[in-house]
Design a protein around this motif. Structure first.
Motif, PDB file in Angstrom:
ATOM      1  N   CYS A 205       0.836  -1.212   0.000  1.00  0.00           N
ATOM      2  CA  CYS A 205       0.000   0.000   0.000  1.00  0.00           C
ATOM      3  C   CYS A 205       0.869   1.260   0.000  1.00  0.00           C
ATOM      4  O   CYS A 205       0.605   2.214  -0.735  1.00  0.00           O
ATOM      5  CB  CYS A 205      -0.885   0.030   1.246  1.00  0.00           C
ATOM      6  N   SER A 206       1.913   1.243   0.842  1.00  0.00           N
ATOM      7  CA  SER A 206       2.823   2.399   0.917  1.00  0.00           C
ATOM      8  C   SER A 206       3.608   2.551  -0.377  1.00  0.00           C
ATOM      9  O   SER A 206       3.837   3.663  -0.857  1.00  0.00           O
ATOM     10  CB  SER A 206       3.807   2.234   2.082  1.00  0.00           C
ATOM     11  N   LEU A 207       4.035   1.419  -0.952  1.00  0.00           N
ATOM     12  CA  LEU A 207       4.864   1.459  -2.162  1.00  0.00           C
ATOM     13  C   LEU A 207       4.086   1.990  -3.368  1.00  0.00           C
ATOM     14  O   LEU A 207       4.667   2.529  -4.317  1.00  0.00           O
ATOM     15  CB  LEU A 207       5.415   0.056  -2.476  1.00  0.00           C
ATOM     16  N   ALA A 208       2.765   1.854  -3.306  1.00  0.00           N
ATOM     17  CA  ALA A 208       1.927   2.301  -4.429  1.00  0.00           C
ATOM     18  C   ALA A 208       1.966   3.817  -4.610  1.00  0.00           C
ATOM     19  O   ALA A 208       1.515   4.348  -5.631  1.00  0.00           O
ATOM     20  CB  ALA A 208       0.490   1.839  -4.212  1.00  0.00           C
ATOM     21  N   ASN A 209       2.505   4.535  -3.617  1.00  0.00           N
ATOM     22  CA  ASN A 209       2.622   5.998  -3.718  1.00  0.00           C
ATOM     23  C   ASN A 209       3.784   6.421  -4.623  1.00  0.00           C
ATOM     24  O   ASN A 209       3.988   7.606  -4.851  1.00  0.00           O
ATOM     25  CB  ASN A 209       2.805   6.618  -2.327  1.00  0.00           C
ATOM     26  N   SER A 210       4.582   5.444  -5.068  1.00  0.00           N
ATOM     27  CA  SER A 210       5.714   5.751  -5.958  1.00  0.00           C
ATOM     28  C   SER A 210       5.367   5.335  -7.386  1.00  0.00           C
ATOM     29  O   SER A 210       5.012   4.174  -7.635  1.00  0.00           O
ATOM     30  CB  SER A 210       6.958   4.985  -5.485  1.00  0.00           C
TER      31      SER A 210
ATOM     32  N   ALA B 226      -6.282  -7.566   1.214  1.00  0.00           N
ATOM     33  CA  ALA B 226      -5.970  -7.717  -0.218  1.00  0.00           C
ATOM     34  C   ALA B 226      -6.911  -6.850  -1.053  1.00  0.00           C
ATOM     35  O   ALA B 226      -6.488  -6.180  -2.009  1.00  0.00           O
ATOM     36  CB  ALA B 226      -6.074  -9.178  -0.626  1.00  0.00           C
ATOM     37  N   ASP B 227      -8.209  -6.827  -0.672  1.00  0.00           N
ATOM     38  CA  ASP B 227      -9.187  -5.981  -1.389  1.00  0.00           C
ATOM     39  C   ASP B 227      -8.821  -4.504  -1.266  1.00  0.00           C
ATOM     40  O   ASP B 227      -8.912  -3.735  -2.219  1.00  0.00           O
ATOM     41  CB  ASP B 227     -10.600  -6.215  -0.821  1.00  0.00           C
ATOM     42  N   THR B 228      -8.395  -4.113  -0.059  1.00  0.00           N
ATOM     43  CA  THR B 228      -8.009  -2.713   0.183  1.00  0.00           C
ATOM     44  C   THR B 228      -6.845  -2.316  -0.711  1.00  0.00           C
ATOM     45  O   THR B 228      -6.837  -1.235  -1.310  1.00  0.00           O
ATOM     46  CB  THR B 228      -7.622  -2.521   1.674  1.00  0.00           C
ATOM     47  N   VAL B 229      -5.829  -3.213  -0.806  1.00  0.00           N
ATOM     48  CA  VAL B 229      -4.644  -2.911  -1.622  1.00  0.00           C
ATOM     49  C   VAL B 229      -5.048  -2.776  -3.094  1.00  0.00           C
ATOM     50  O   VAL B 229      -4.594  -1.859  -3.797  1.00  0.00           O
ATOM     51  CB  VAL B 229      -3.554  -4.001  -1.448  1.00  0.00           C
ATOM     52  N   MET B 230      -5.933  -3.668  -3.559  1.00  0.00           N
ATOM     53  CA  MET B 230      -6.387  -3.582  -4.968  1.00  0.00           C
ATOM     54  C   MET B 230      -7.106  -2.259  -5.223  1.00  0.00           C
ATOM     55  O   MET B 230      -6.937  -1.634  -6.269  1.00  0.00           O
ATOM     56  CB  MET B 230      -7.280  -4.778  -5.305  1.00  0.00           C
ATOM     57  N   ALA B 231      -7.906  -1.815  -4.236  1.00  0.00           N
ATOM     58  CA  ALA B 231      -8.621  -0.535  -4.382  1.00  0.00           C
ATOM     59  C   ALA B 231      -7.637   0.625  -4.449  1.00  0.00           C
ATOM     60  O   ALA B 231      -7.796   1.545  -5.266  1.00  0.00           O
ATOM     61  CB  ALA B 231      -9.577  -0.355  -3.200  1.00  0.00           C
ATOM     62  N   VAL B 232      -6.600   0.565  -3.609  1.00  0.00           N
ATOM     63  CA  VAL B 232      -5.567   1.616  -3.594  1.00  0.00           C
ATOM     64  C   VAL B 232      -4.858   1.657  -4.944  1.00  0.00           C
ATOM     65  O   VAL B 232      -4.607   2.731  -5.516  1.00  0.00           O
ATOM     66  CB  VAL B 232      -4.553   1.394  -2.447  1.00  0.00           C
ATOM     67  N   LEU B 233      -4.518   0.480  -5.466  1.00  0.00           N
ATOM     68  CA  LEU B 233      -3.823   0.408  -6.760  1.00  0.00           C
ATOM     69  C   LEU B 233      -4.695   0.976  -7.880  1.00  0.00           C
ATOM     70  O   LEU B 233      -4.202   1.628  -8.802  1.00  0.00           O
ATOM     71  CB  LEU B 233      -3.431  -1.040  -7.075  1.00  0.00           C
ATOM     72  N   SER B 234      -6.021   0.732  -7.788  1.00  0.00           N
ATOM     73  CA  SER B 234      -6.945   1.255  -8.811  1.00  0.00           C
ATOM     74  C   SER B 234      -6.988   2.788  -8.756  1.00  0.00           C
ATOM     75  O   SER B 234      -7.003   3.469  -9.776  1.00  0.00           O
ATOM     76  CB  SER B 234      -8.351   0.696  -8.591  1.00  0.00           C
ATOM     77  N   GLU B 235      -7.002   3.314  -7.501  1.00  0.00           N
ATOM     78  CA  GLU B 235      -7.055   4.774  -7.317  1.00  0.00           C
ATOM     79  C   GLU B 235      -5.797   5.457  -7.832  1.00  0.00           C
ATOM     80  O   GLU B 235      -5.837   6.559  -8.370  1.00  0.00           O
ATOM     81  CB  GLU B 235      -7.225   5.116  -5.831  1.00  0.00           C
ATOM     82  N   THR B 236      -4.639   4.783  -7.619  1.00  0.00           N
ATOM     83  CA  THR B 236      -3.373   5.422  -7.992  1.00  0.00           C
ATOM     84  C   THR B 236      -2.961   5.125  -9.426  1.00  0.00           C
ATOM     85  O   THR B 236      -1.950   5.609  -9.898  1.00  0.00           O
ATOM     86  CB  THR B 236      -2.238   4.948  -7.043  1.00  0.00           C
ATOM     87  N   ALA B 237      -3.764   4.289 -10.099  1.00  0.00           N
ATOM     88  CA  ALA B 237      -3.405   3.903 -11.478  1.00  0.00           C
ATOM     89  C   ALA B 237      -3.442   5.120 -12.403  1.00  0.00           C
ATOM     90  O   ALA B 237      -4.291   5.982 -12.271  1.00  0.00           O
ATOM     91  CB  ALA B 237      -4.373   2.839 -11.967  1.00  0.00           C
TER      92      ALA B 237
END
Length: 560
Positions: free
Chosen positions: A513-518, A549-560
Motif C-alpha cells: 500500500c505504501s509502495l503504491a505511492n511511488s 488484499a481488497d483494500t490494496v487492490m482498491a488503492v492500486l486502482s485509485e493510484t493507477a
C-alpha cells in the motif's frame, strides 16, 4: 606368603562356623581386618571369593558384639571397586541399613562408610537406599552429632552421592536438611569440608522447593559470609570455594521467591555483597556479580529500585574494565544485566539520560560473538519505544557501519539476527527521515529485505513494518533502493507462498500500500502482474487477510 596362609586359614575357619560364636570368630575376623588395614594386595578379592560374605551378613543381622568389627571389615573391604557387586549380592547392604539407627557413633561411622563405598556410583542401589529411608536417617545423624566431624563427613558424602536421585530430593524437602547444611557450612573446619558441603548444596539447589528452603535457612547469607572471609587471598582451594559459592548464590536466585527474599528491597545482605563483587579484583566474583544482578532484574519493581540505588554506573565501570582484552563472560553477563534493567519504560529514559548508550558503544570494537550478540540485544532494548534514543543511534554512521558488518556475520546466526533486528528497530522507533537516509547510505535496505524472508515470523514482521515506515515517511528516498534490491518480487513470492504466515502476508500487503505511492514502483507492480496475486488472496480463508488484499487492490486502482 605367611600373610596369605593366615588369611586362608582364617577364611576357612569362618566358612565352617555355624553358631557364629564371638570367641571363635573374633580372632579370625581380626586377621582379615588387619590385612585389610595394612592394604595387603588381593585381600578383599580373596575374602569375597572364599564365600564368607553371607556369614558376615548374618553376623550383622544378629546385632551381636561382633557387629562393629564386621562393619569395619566390610567398610575396608569395599574400598576395592571390584568386590562391591559381590557385597550387594551377598545381602550386605540390606544387613547394614538398619544399623544406621544404632546410637553408637563409631558403629554409625563404620556403617556409613561401608554403605557409601559399596553403593558408590551404583544408581540402582542408591535408589534402593532412598526407598529404604536412609535420607531422614542421614540428616538425623547430623542433627544429633553435629560436632562429630568424621561422622558428619560420611553423611555429607552419602548425601552428595544420593543428591541426583529424584526421590532423595523429595525426601530431603521433608527433613530440614537446609538448617543442617547451613550450620555445617558456618563451622566447616577446612577446604575439603567446605567443598563437600558446596557440592551437596549445588546438587540439591536445582530443586525449586529446596532452593526456597535454603534461602529461608540463610544459606545465601552463609555463602556470602564465607566469600567475604576468603576474599583477598591467593590459596587455590579458597579461590575454588569462592567460585563455587558465588555460582551457587546465582543459582539460588533463579527461583522467584528466593530471589525476592535475597533482594530485600535492595537492603538484603546478599544483594549488598553482590554489588561489592562488581568491584572485586576477582574475575569469578565479577562474573557472578553481573549474573546475580541480571537475576535480580527479573521484575520491574526490582529494576526501578536498583536504578535508584545506583547499580548502572557500577555495571558500566565493570564493562569498560573488560573492553580491551577483557573477559568475554563478564562482558556478556554485564550486558545481560543492563538489558534486563532497561525493560521497564521509565528505566530506559533514565538510563539514556545517564549516557548508558554512549558508554556501552565502546564495546562495538569487540570481536567476540557472545559480546556482539548481547550488545546488539541491549541496544535494541534501549531504543524500544524511545524515539530520541533510536534517532541518535540511527544517525550514528560508525555504529551503523558496525551493525552492517554484523548483519553479514556468516558464522554466527544469533549475531546476524540481532544486528538485523536492531536495524529494523532504529527505523521503527525513530520514524525519523534522517535515520532512514543514514540506513540507505549504509546499504541497510538489502539487509531489511533479507530479514523479511527470515524463518522467524517476529523478524519478518519487524522488517516489513520498518520498510513500510520508511516508505511512508520518504518514498522518494527509498523507491530506488527498494527497486534495486528487488523488494516487490520478494513480496510477491511471500504472498504466493502457502507456507508464509498469515500475519506476515498481512504486513506485506500493508507495505505494498505504501509502495503504491511511488510511480516508479507502481510500474513494477504492473509489470509483475501483482493484481493476480492480490486477487487470489481476496478469496483467502482468513477474512482479515482477504479484506486487506481488497483494500490494496482498491488503492492500486485509485493510484493507477
Amino acid at each position: 606368603m605367611a600373610d596369605m596362609e593366615s588369611l586362608g586359614e582364617a577364611l576357612k575357619a569362618i566358612s565352617v562356623s555355624t553358631e557364629l560364636v564371638e570367641e571363635e570368630l573374633k580372632p579370625h575376623l581380626d586377621v582379615l581386618l588387619n590385612l585389610l588395614l595394612e592394604k595387603k594386595k588381593g585381600t578383599a578379592e580373596k575374602i569375597v571369593s572364599s564365600g564368607v560374605l553371607p556369614i558376615l551378613a548374618q553376623v550383622l543381622r544378629k546385632k551381636s558384639p561382633l557387629t562393629s568389627q564386621v562393619t569395619l571389615l566390610v567398610a575396608e573391604m569395599a574400598r576395592e571397586a571390584a568386590v562391591r557387586e559381590r557385597c550387594i549380592e551377598a545381602g550386605l547392604v540390606t544387613a547394614l541399613v538398619p544399623l544406621l539407627n544404632n546410637p553408637d557413633q563409631d558403629q554409625l561411622l563404620h556403617t556409613g562408610r561401608a554403605i557409601g563405598r559399596i553403593c558408590f556410583e551404583n544408581a540402582v542401589q542408591q535408589t534402593q537406599l532412598v526407598e529404604n529411608g536412609v535420607i531422614p536417617r542421614l540428616v538425623a545423624i547430623m542433627q544429633q552429632y553435629p560436632e562429630n566431624d568424621p561422622l558428619v563427613n560420611v553423611c555429607l558424602l552419602a548425601l552428595c552421592n544420593l543428591a541426583d536421585v529424584d526421590a532423595a530430593r523429595e525426601a530431603l524437602v521433608e527433613v530440614g536438611v537446609a538448617e543442617v547444611l547451613t550450620y555445617q557450612l558456618k563451622r566447616a573446619p577446612d577446604a575439603e569440608r567446605r567443598h563437600l558441603i558446596l557440592e551437596v548444596l549445588g546438587s540439591l539447589g536445582e530443586s525449586d522447593a529446596l532452593k526456597l528452603q535454603f534461602v529461608e535457612a540463610g544459606v545465601p547469607e552463609a555463602l556470602s559470609e564465607m566469600i567475604r572471609t576468603l576474599q583477598g587471598g591467593s590459596d587455590t582451594h579458597d579461590l575454588c570455594s569462592i567460585k563455587v559459592a558465588s555460582n551457587l548464590i546465582v543459582t539460588l536466585l533463579l527461583g522467584d521467591e528466593s530471589m525476592q527474599k535475597c533482594f530485600g528491597e535492595g537492603t538484603g545482605m546478599v544483594y549488598q555483597d553482590v554489588l561489592s563483587w562488581l568491584q572485586s579484583a576477582n574475575t569469578e566474583l565479577q562474573l557472578s556479580g553481573a549474573l546475580a544482578i541480571a537475576n535480580f532484574a527479573r521484575n520491574d519493581g526490582n529494576c526501578v529500585k536498583m536504578l535508584d540505588l545506583g547499580v548502572v554506573p557500577r555495571i558500566l565501570d565493570l564493562l569498560e574494565q573488560h573492553v580491551a582484552e577483557g573477559d568475554v563472560s563478564v562482558q556478556h553477563a554485564g550486558l545481560s544485566a543492563l538489558r534486563n534493567l532497561a525493560i521497564p519504560a521509565s528505566n530506559k529514559v533514565r538510563m539514556l539520560e545517564d549516557g548508558v548508550t554512549e558508554r556501552i558503544r565502546t564495546l562495538l570494537r569487540s570481536d567476540m560473538p557472545p559480546v556482539q550478540f548481547k550488545l546488539l540485544g541491549t541496544l535494541r532494548m534501549m531504543v524500544d519505544g524511545q524515539e530520541e534514543a533510536a534517532s541518535v543511534l540511527g544517525k550514528d554512521e560508525v555504529l551503523l557501519a558496525r551493525v552492517m558488518e554484523w548483519c553479514e556475520a556468516k558464522d554466527h546466526a544469533g549475531v546476524r539476527g540481532e544486528a538485523n533486528r536492531l536495524l529494523a528497530a532504529l527505523i521503527r522507533h525513530s520514524r525519523n527521515p534522517e535515520v532512514i537516509h543514514t540506513v540507505i547510505k549504509a546499504d541497510g535496505v538489502q539487509h531489511l529485505i533479507s530479514m523479511a524472508t527470515s524463518e522467524h515470523v517476529i523478524m519478518q514482521n519487524e522488517a516489513l513494518v520498518a520498510l513500510a515506515i520508511a516508505s511512508a515517511i520518504d518514498i522518494e528516498a527509498v523507491q530506488e533502493p527498494f527497486r534495486d534490491a528487488d523488494l516487490l518480487p520478494t513480496l510477491q513470492k511471500m504472498l504466493d507462498d502457502p507456507v508464509v504466515a498469515v500475519e506476515v502476508k498481512f504486513s506485506a500487503l500493508g507495505l505494498i500500500c505504501s509502495l503504491a505511492n511511488s510511480s516508479m514502483l507502481r510500474e513494477q507492480i504492473t509489470s509483475l502482474n501483482l493484481r493476480d496475486t492480490l486477487s487470489k488472496l481476496s478469496a483467502h480463508t482468513s477474512t482479515k487477510l482477504a479484506k486487506q488484499a481488497d483494500t490494496v487492490m482498491a488503492v492500486l486502482s485509485e493510484t493507477a
